[in-house]
Design a protein around this motif. Structure first.
Motif, PDB file in Angstrom:
ATOM      1  N   VAL A   1      11.108  -3.919  -0.993  1.00  0.00           N
ATOM      2  CA  VAL A   1      11.665  -3.156   0.125  1.00  0.00           C
ATOM      3  C   VAL A   1      10.939  -1.819   0.248  1.00  0.00           C
ATOM      4  N   SER A   2      10.766  -1.124  -0.865  1.00  0.00           N
ATOM      5  CA  SER A   2      10.097   0.173  -0.849  1.00  0.00           C
ATOM      6  C   SER A   2       8.673   0.043  -0.324  1.00  0.00           C
ATOM      7  N   ARG A   3       7.968  -0.994  -0.787  1.00  0.00           N
ATOM      8  CA  ARG A   3       6.571  -1.191  -0.358  1.00  0.00           C
ATOM      9  C   ARG A   3       6.484  -1.465   1.131  1.00  0.00           C
ATOM     10  N   ARG A   4       7.360  -2.319   1.654  1.00  0.00           N
ATOM     11  CA  ARG A   4       7.291  -2.678   3.070  1.00  0.00           C
ATOM     12  C   ARG A   4       7.717  -1.501   3.958  1.00  0.00           C
ATOM     13  N   LEU A   5       8.692  -0.708   3.522  1.00  0.00           N
ATOM     14  CA  LEU A   5       9.074   0.464   4.305  1.00  0.00           C
ATOM     15  C   LEU A   5       7.948   1.489   4.349  1.00  0.00           C
ATOM     16  N   ARG A   6       7.188   1.576   3.271  1.00  0.00           N
ATOM     17  CA  ARG A   6       6.057   2.505   3.256  1.00  0.00           C
ATOM     18  C   ARG A   6       5.045   2.132   4.341  1.00  0.00           C
ATOM     19  N   GLU A   7       4.916   0.862   4.640  1.00  0.00           N
ATOM     20  CA  GLU A   7       4.011   0.439   5.709  1.00  0.00           C
ATOM     21  C   GLU A   7       4.441   1.003   7.056  1.00  0.00           C
ATOM     22  N   ARG A   8       5.718   1.313   7.206  1.00  0.00           N
ATOM     23  CA  ARG A   8       6.243   1.896   8.445  1.00  0.00           C
ATOM     24  C   ARG A   8       6.300   3.423   8.389  1.00  0.00           C
ATOM     25  N   GLY A   9       5.820   3.999   7.289  1.00  0.00           N
ATOM     26  CA  GLY A   9       5.804   5.447   7.160  1.00  0.00           C
ATOM     27  C   GLY A   9       6.937   6.027   6.339  1.00  0.00           C
ATOM     28  N   TRP A  10       7.914   5.193   5.949  1.00  0.00           N
ATOM     29  CA  TRP A  10       9.066   5.678   5.185  1.00  0.00           C
ATOM     30  C   TRP A  10       8.750   5.677   3.695  1.00  0.00           C
ATOM     31  N   LEU A  11       9.098   6.760   3.011  1.00  0.00           N
ATOM     32  CA  LEU A  11       8.939   6.842   1.565  1.00  0.00           C
ATOM     33  C   LEU A  11      10.322   6.774   0.928  1.00  0.00           C
TER      34      LEU A  11
END
Length: 474
Positions: A402-412
């Motif tokens: 989840v963390s990795r995929r959200l990072r793709e959208r700019g979310w940390l």
């Protein structure tokens, strides 16, 4: 008009001397140099660059950083008003240590200490001792040093200087406390997590204390899950310990985040100097104090809690200046910004800002839980922070996916494992700060909802290198 009388026999300055009238920064560099050769990155370049070129090189590289406003891992303030930025710019060249040269900046620091002493219910705010620091880590180091020195003074006739005292705390403490114990040769005694208890247990902490204990650290707002530790219950357990054994163990409250939340949102919660056993408190002005990094604050109940021998006095900057710090020179900008924020918001303003952050955190936590793949560990109803893990029947992905995929959208959004005895538990943590609006929260939820079908379709969680899943940034 005045009559020019010439130099009256004074010698004309040499060309070499006249050359020094020009600041080297004012000289234009060779304008063609950056067009034909890239500057080195691991050694100083041989020649200067035009300021516009140097700016663009640095600016363009920094574009690859993440967007701080979308960083839900950090507790640190990422938004301030433009007026605060102007004030900070006006004070960035003032050295905070030089109180004789910058007396008004020093006065603003003193006022901030007085305001915090009043906010934290010191018995006599006028006599409360305190100072600004570069952040809570330095403030914790100073508080720990004071605890150790007081213990040494009390036991000078019983122990040699090489005796190793101990400090009791929960395993969930911020890493600065582990640093303190390592740097100052103090034995850390940590209360592990147990089941659904993710922070210190008061009775277990008291049982770890002995005649070599310099103090117990209570955390008002754990970085792992945002929960408050029960400071009043901790003090009660230590009161009982003193009644049974005679051991008088002081408490330091690490209020890095919660000390700037609880006074406004939880005024009936007793955690501060209202408890006689609380000897010192720290907070981060650059977290929920709402100031850009880095500024922290350390306060002691009275001068008796801060041994005088730890305070150094210097006069080579002009005047007699007491100082208690690990650092020396640092800008006054953040202290000025803290005073600005205190004036700007007042108690009601802080209450409104922190309540908005808590409301957003609680609403966001409910929406996470409604997705049915997640289980909440905390709900954002103490610090505006919540921790969430995947439910046992979710086997296609984990929180690291989840963390990795959200990072793709700019979310940390950080994913990490808990410490002993809950290393089996991996979580996501969401920190809601001023500037993280309900609109941004909805955008985060939209992105998460859009990612879930792909995550659910995975055959299993993606492979990671051993140890990567334990990385945790406060």
């Amino acid at each position: 008009m005045a009559l020019h009388q010439g130099r009256h026999g004074r010698p004309a300055p040499s060309e070499e001397h006249r050359r020094l009238a020009l600041n080297p920064f004012f000289g234009e560099a060779d304008p063609t140099a950056p067009m034909v050769a890239a500057p080195p990155t691991h050694r100083l370049p041989d020649d200067p660059l035009p300021p516009s070129t140097a700016y663009r090189l640095v600016h363009d590289e920094l574009m690859l950083d993440g967007n701080s406003r979308l960083n839900l891992a950090t507790f640190v303030t990422t938004w301030m008003e433009p007026q605060a930025g102007v004030l900070m710019g006006e004070c960035r060249d003032k050295n905070m240590i030089d109180k004789d040269e910058y007396p008004r900046t020093a006065e603003l620091e003193r006022r901030c200490v007085a305001m915090l002493a009043d906010l934290w219910n010191a018995p006599d705010p006028a006599s409360t001792v305190g100072c600004s620091t570069t952040g809570s880590s330095e403030a914790c180091m100073l508080a720990g040093m004071a605890l150790k020195r007081r213990w040494s003074s009390r036991n000078a006739d019983r122990y040699p200087a090489t005796a190793r005292p101990n400090l009791v705390m929960g395993v969930n403490v911020q890493v600065c406390w582990e640093k303190f114990c390592t740097f100052w040769e103090v034995e850390p005694r940590q209360v592990p997590m147990d089941g659904e208890r993710f922070h210190l247990d008061p009775q277990a902490a008291a049982e770890l204390c002995d005649e070599n204990t310099i103090g117990v650290v209570g955390i008002l707002g754990s970085t792992f899950d945002g929960s408050y530790e029960p400071i009043a219950d901790l003090c009660a357990a230590l009161d009982d310990l003193q009644e049974r054994t005679g051991l008088d163990i002081p408490v330091h409250v690490d209020g890095a985040s919660g000390a700037m939340v609880a006074p406004f949102l939880d005024p009936d919660l007793v955690w501060d100097f209202r408890l006689p056993r609380v000897s010192s408190i720290n907070t981060s002005g650059h977290k929920y104090g709402l100031v850009y990094p880095g500024v922290g604050w350390a306060l002691w109940r009275s001068p008796a809690e801060l041994p005088e021998e730890l305070v150094f006095r210097v006069n080579y900057l002009g005047g007699d200046m007491p100082t208690f710090a690990l650092n020396f020179s640092r800008p006054g900008a953040q202290v000025v910004a803290q005073y600005y924020t205190f004036l700007r918001l007042g108690r009601e303003g802080y209450r409104a800002v922190q309540q908005a952050s808590r409301d957003i955190a609680r609403r966001l936590a409910v929406e996470f839980e409604a997705l049915e793949d997640f289980r909440l560990l905390t709900h954002g109803d103490e610090l505006p922070v919540f921790a969430v893990t995947t439910k046992p029947d979710v086997r296609a992905y984990d929180v690291f996916d989840v963390s990795r995929r959200l990072r793709e959208r700019g979310w940390l959004v950080p994913a990490y494992t808990f410490p002993a005895n809950r290393q089996d538990l991996s979580v996501l943590r969401v920190v809601c700060r001023n500037g993280f609006s309900s609109d941004l929260a909805e955008l985060l939820l939209d992105d998460l909802r859009g990612l879930l079908p792909e995550l659910r379709a995975q055959p299993h969680p993606l492979h990671r290198e051993p140890g990567v899943q334990t990385a945790f940034h406060h």
